[in-house]
Design an enzyme around this catalytic site. Structure first.
Site, PDB file in Angstrom:
ATOM      1  N   THR A  70       0.852  -1.198   0.000  1.00 52.51           N
ATOM      2  CA  THR A  70       0.000   0.000   0.000  1.00 52.51           C
ATOM      3  C   THR A  70       0.884   1.243   0.000  1.00 52.51           C
ATOM      4  OG1 THR A  70      -1.777  -1.169   1.125  1.00 52.51           O
ATOM      5  CG2 THR A  70      -1.824   1.223   1.262  1.00 52.51           C
ATOM      6  N   ASN A 147      -5.343 -10.433  -7.253  1.00 55.84           N
ATOM      7  CA  ASN A 147      -5.484 -11.012  -5.921  1.00 55.84           C
ATOM      8  C   ASN A 147      -6.790 -11.772  -5.732  1.00 55.84           C
ATOM      9  OD1 ASN A 147      -6.025  -8.098  -6.243  1.00 55.84           O
ATOM     10  ND2 ASN A 147      -7.004  -8.265  -4.245  1.00 55.84           N
ATOM     11  N   GLN A 175       1.079 -10.218  -5.562  1.00 56.88           N
ATOM     12  CA  GLN A 175       0.582 -11.601  -5.586  1.00 56.88           C
ATOM     13  C   GLN A 175       1.458 -12.514  -6.445  1.00 56.88           C
ATOM     14  OE1 GLN A 175      -1.804 -12.838  -3.733  1.00 56.88           O
ATOM     15  NE2 GLN A 175      -2.725 -10.972  -2.945  1.00 56.88           N
ATOM     16  N   ALA A 195       5.978  -8.501   1.860  1.00 58.41           N
ATOM     17  CA  ALA A 195       6.435  -9.803   2.360  1.00 58.41           C
ATOM     18  C   ALA A 195       5.310 -10.705   2.856  1.00 58.41           C
ATOM     19  CB  ALA A 195       7.434  -9.567   3.499  1.00 58.41           C
ATOM     20  N   HIS A 196       4.220 -10.117   3.381  1.00 57.49           N
ATOM     21  CA  HIS A 196       3.233 -10.976   4.053  1.00 57.49           C
ATOM     22  C   HIS A 196       2.391 -11.802   3.081  1.00 57.49           C
ATOM     23  CE1 HIS A 196      -0.730  -8.747   3.674  1.00 57.49           C
ATOM     24  NE2 HIS A 196       0.095  -7.789   3.320  1.00 57.49           N
ATOM     25  N   THR A 232      14.135   4.790  10.184  1.00 58.13           N
ATOM     26  CA  THR A 232      15.008   3.668  10.547  1.00 58.13           C
ATOM     27  C   THR A 232      14.501   2.388   9.892  1.00 58.13           C
ATOM     28  OG1 THR A 232      15.442   4.730  12.643  1.00 58.13           O
ATOM     29  CG2 THR A 232      15.985   2.391  12.508  1.00 58.13           C
ATOM     30  N   CYS A 320      -9.916  -6.826   1.320  1.00 56.73           N
ATOM     31  CA  CYS A 320     -10.411  -5.447   1.359  1.00 56.73           C
ATOM     32  C   CYS A 320     -11.875  -5.394   0.960  1.00 56.73           C
ATOM     33  CB  CYS A 320      -9.609  -4.572   0.410  1.00 56.73           C
ATOM     34  SG  CYS A 320      -7.893  -4.595   0.818  1.00 56.73           S
TER      35      CYS A 320
HETATM   36  N1  PLP Z   1      -1.638  -5.106  -3.931  1.00 56.60           N
HETATM   37  C1  PLP Z   1      -2.214  -6.312  -4.008  1.00 56.60           C
HETATM   38  C2  PLP Z   1      -2.380  -6.958  -5.348  1.00 56.60           C
HETATM   39  C3  PLP Z   1      -2.646  -6.956  -2.854  1.00 56.60           C
HETATM   40  O1  PLP Z   1      -3.228  -8.157  -2.932  1.00 56.60           O
HETATM   41  C4  PLP Z   1      -2.476  -6.304  -1.606  1.00 56.60           C
HETATM   42  C5  PLP Z   1      -2.951  -6.921  -0.341  1.00 56.60           C
HETATM   43  O2  PLP Z   1      -4.095  -7.241  -0.169  1.00 56.60           O
HETATM   44  C6  PLP Z   1      -1.867  -5.047  -1.570  1.00 56.60           C
HETATM   45  C7  PLP Z   1      -1.459  -4.480  -2.759  1.00 56.60           C
HETATM   46  C8  PLP Z   1      -1.637  -4.307  -0.263  1.00 56.60           C
HETATM   47  O3  PLP Z   1      -0.564  -4.864   0.412  1.00 56.60           O
HETATM   48  P1  PLP Z   1      -0.140  -4.440   1.912  1.00 56.60           P
HETATM   49  O4  PLP Z   1      -1.036  -5.198   2.795  1.00 56.60           O
HETATM   50  O5  PLP Z   1       1.290  -4.855   2.035  1.00 56.60           O
HETATM   51  O6  PLP Z   1      -0.263  -2.980   2.033  1.00 56.60           O
END
Ligand code: PLP
Length: 387
Positions: A70, A147, A175, A195-196, A232, A320
Site C-alpha cells: 500500500t 489477488n 501476488q 512480504a506478508h 530507521t 479489502c
Molecule cells: N496489492 C495487491 C495486489 C494486494 O493483494 C495487496 C494486499 O491485499 C496489496 C497491494 C496491499 O498490500 P499491503 O497489505 O502490504 O499494504
C-alpha cells in the site's frame, strides 16, 4: 486448521521466523549507527539488498525498502504527480488493488485512463495500444497477478508496449512474487511487493524505482534508503522477508509442479460433486494456488461460516472487498452479475498445502452443500425429537 486464504495474508514460513528472531536478538542495533555492532547489522542488511536485487534482476540501488505494497503503490503515484504537470495522465487496469486505484485517482484527478478486462479476467491490451497514443501519459500500471481471480496479467507484453512508446511502466507484483518466476520484474520502471503475501512478516515490503528517478522521495526526514525513504529500516523484517524469498525460490520448481496438480484435482472433483458450480478465470493462466468459484446456491457468507465450523478457512473475495456491501470491482470489471457475486468464494492455498488438506476441503464442501440443501422441516423435526 487448514488455511485457504493465503492471498489475503500468509503465516510466517519457518525460515522467515528464524531469520526474524535471530536479527531481533543479535542485530537489533540501528544499521546507521557508527559502531561495530551496528556495522555488522549494516553488512548483513547490504547482503540482503544485494541478494534481492539479484533475484529481481535490477541494480542494488533501485531497491527501496518500505512497509508494504500500500505504501509502495501510493509512493509511486504521489511521486509522479509531483514531478509532472497538471496535464499528465496515468493508465491503470480496472482490476488493480485499491492501493493503486485510489492513489491514482487522488494524485491524477480526472486524469486516469483504464485498461478494461475481458470476461476471462485478463486485461485487454488492445485498448492500451490506443491509450498510448496520448503523449500526456506518464505511467502505465498493470498488476502482475490479480489477488481475487488469480489470473496472471500480461505485464511483460505491457512493459514492451510501454518501452516502444517511451512510457514508464509500473507493476504491483504483490501476488506474483514468491509464487511465480521473478524474471523480467527488474526491467520494469517501478515494481511494488510486500512480504506478508509470501510467508514473510507483515509491514515490510519494497519498491523498485528506476535508476533515473534520483529525486524519488516517499518520506522526508533522513537519508535512509539513499534519501528515497526516510526512517530507521526494519532490519529484522527485511532479513525475514529475504529469508522467505530464498526458501521459496530454492523450491519454486517443485512447488509449481506439485501445487498446481493438487489445485486442479480439487477443482475437477468439486465440479463433479456440486453440479452448477463454476470456476472463474480458468480459461487463462492463473496462480497455481487460487480457486475462484461461483457456487450454485446460497450466500457466500453462509459457505464461509459453515466451512469455518468444519475447520476450513476460505474467503468471499479480497480481504479489502469482503465485509463491504456489493460485489467487488474485480467481479464487476469481469462482467459478473451482482446476484452471482454474492455466491463467490475465493480459495487460496499455500506453498506446502498437502493433498490431504485439499481432499479435506473437498469433503467439507460436499458436507456443507448437503447441509444447505437439507429440507428445513427435517431440521425442525430433529430438534423436536432431541428435545
Ligand atoms: N496489492 C495487491 C495486489 C494486494 O493483494 C495487496 C494486499 O491485499 C496489496 C497491494 C496491499 O498490500 P499491503 O497489505 O502490504 O499494504
Amino acid at each position: 486448521m487448514p488455511y485457504f486464504d493465503n492471498n489475503a495474508t500468509t503465516p510466517l514460513l519457518e525460515a522467515a521466523e528464524e531469520a526474524y528472531m535471530l536479527a531481533s536478538r543479535d542485530h537489533w542495533q540501528n544499521p546507521s549507527s557508527p559502531y561495530r555492532s551496528a556495522a555488522r547489522a549494516r553488512n548483513l542488511f547490504d547482503d540482503d539488498r544485494e541478494w534481492l536485487a539479484g533475484l529481481m534482476g535490477c541494480p542494488v540501488e533501485a531497491i527501496v525498502f518500505n512497509s508494504g505494497a500500500t505504501e509502495g503503490n501510493n509512493a509511486v503515484f504521489n511521486y509522479l504527480a509531483g514531478k509532472h504537470s497538471s496535464r499528465a495522465r496515468v493508465v491503470v487496469s480496472t482490476i488493480e488493488h485499491p492501493s493503486v486505484l485510489e492513489p491514482a485517482r487522488a494524485a491524477f484527478p480526472d486524469r486516469v485512463d483504464y485498461i478494461p478486462v475481458l470476461p476471462s479476467g485478463i486485461s485487454d491490451l488492445s485498448v492500451l495500444a490506443k491509450l498510448l497514443k496520448n503523449p500526456d501519459i506518464v505511467l502505465v500500471s498493470l498488476m502482475a497477478a490479480n489477488n481475487e481471480s488469480g489470473v496472471l496479467q500480461p505485464w511483460r507484453k505491457c512493459l514492451k508496449m510501454c518501452r516502444q512508446k517511451g512510457v514508464p511502466f509500473h507493476t504491483d507484483a504483490s501476488q506474483w512474487l514468491g509464487k511465480m518466476p521473478s524474471d523480467g520484474l527488474g526491467e520494469c520502471d517501478y515494481v511494488t511487493a510486500c512480504a506478508h503475501k509470501f510467508g514473510g512478516p507483515k509491514g515490510v515490503g519494497f519498491d523498485i524505482i528506476n535508476q533515473r528517478e534520483t529525486s524519488f522521495r516517499s518520506q522526508l526526514g533522513g537519508l535512509h534508503e539513499r534519501g528515497h525513504r526516510a526512517g530507521t529500516e526494519n532490519f529484522p523484517g527485511i532479513r525475514s522477508m529475504v529469508a522467505a524469498l530464498k526458501y521459496l525460490y530454492e523450491n519454486l520448481d517443485r512447488t509449481l509442479a506439485e501445487q498446481e496438480v493438487r489445485r486442479n484435482i480439487f477443482e475437477k472433483t468439486l465440479c463433479q460433486q456440486i453440479p452448477g458450480m463454476r470456476i472463474i478465470g480458468s480459461s487463462d493462466e492463473r496462480l497455481w494456488n487460487t480457486v475462484y468459484l461461483v457456487m450454485p446456491g446460497f450466500a457466500n457468507t453462509r459457505w464461509v461460516s459453515l466451512l469455518d465450523k468444519r475447520g476450513f478457512t476460505v474467503s468471499t473475495g479480497s480481504a479489502c472487498a469482503s465485509g463491504t456491501e456489493g460485489p467487488s470491482h474485480v467481479l464487476a470489471a469481469m462482467g459478473i452479475e451482482s446476484q452471482e457475486a454474492h455466491r463467490i468464494l475465493r480459495i487460496s492455498g499455500h506453498w506446502d498445502t498437502s493433498s490431504a488438506a485439499w481432499n479435506g476441503l473437498n469433503a467439507a464442501f460436499v458436507e456443507v452443500w448437503e447441509e444447505l440443501n437439507r429440507p428445513k422441516s427435517s431440521a425442525r423435526e430433529t430438534m423436536v425429537i432431541s428435545v
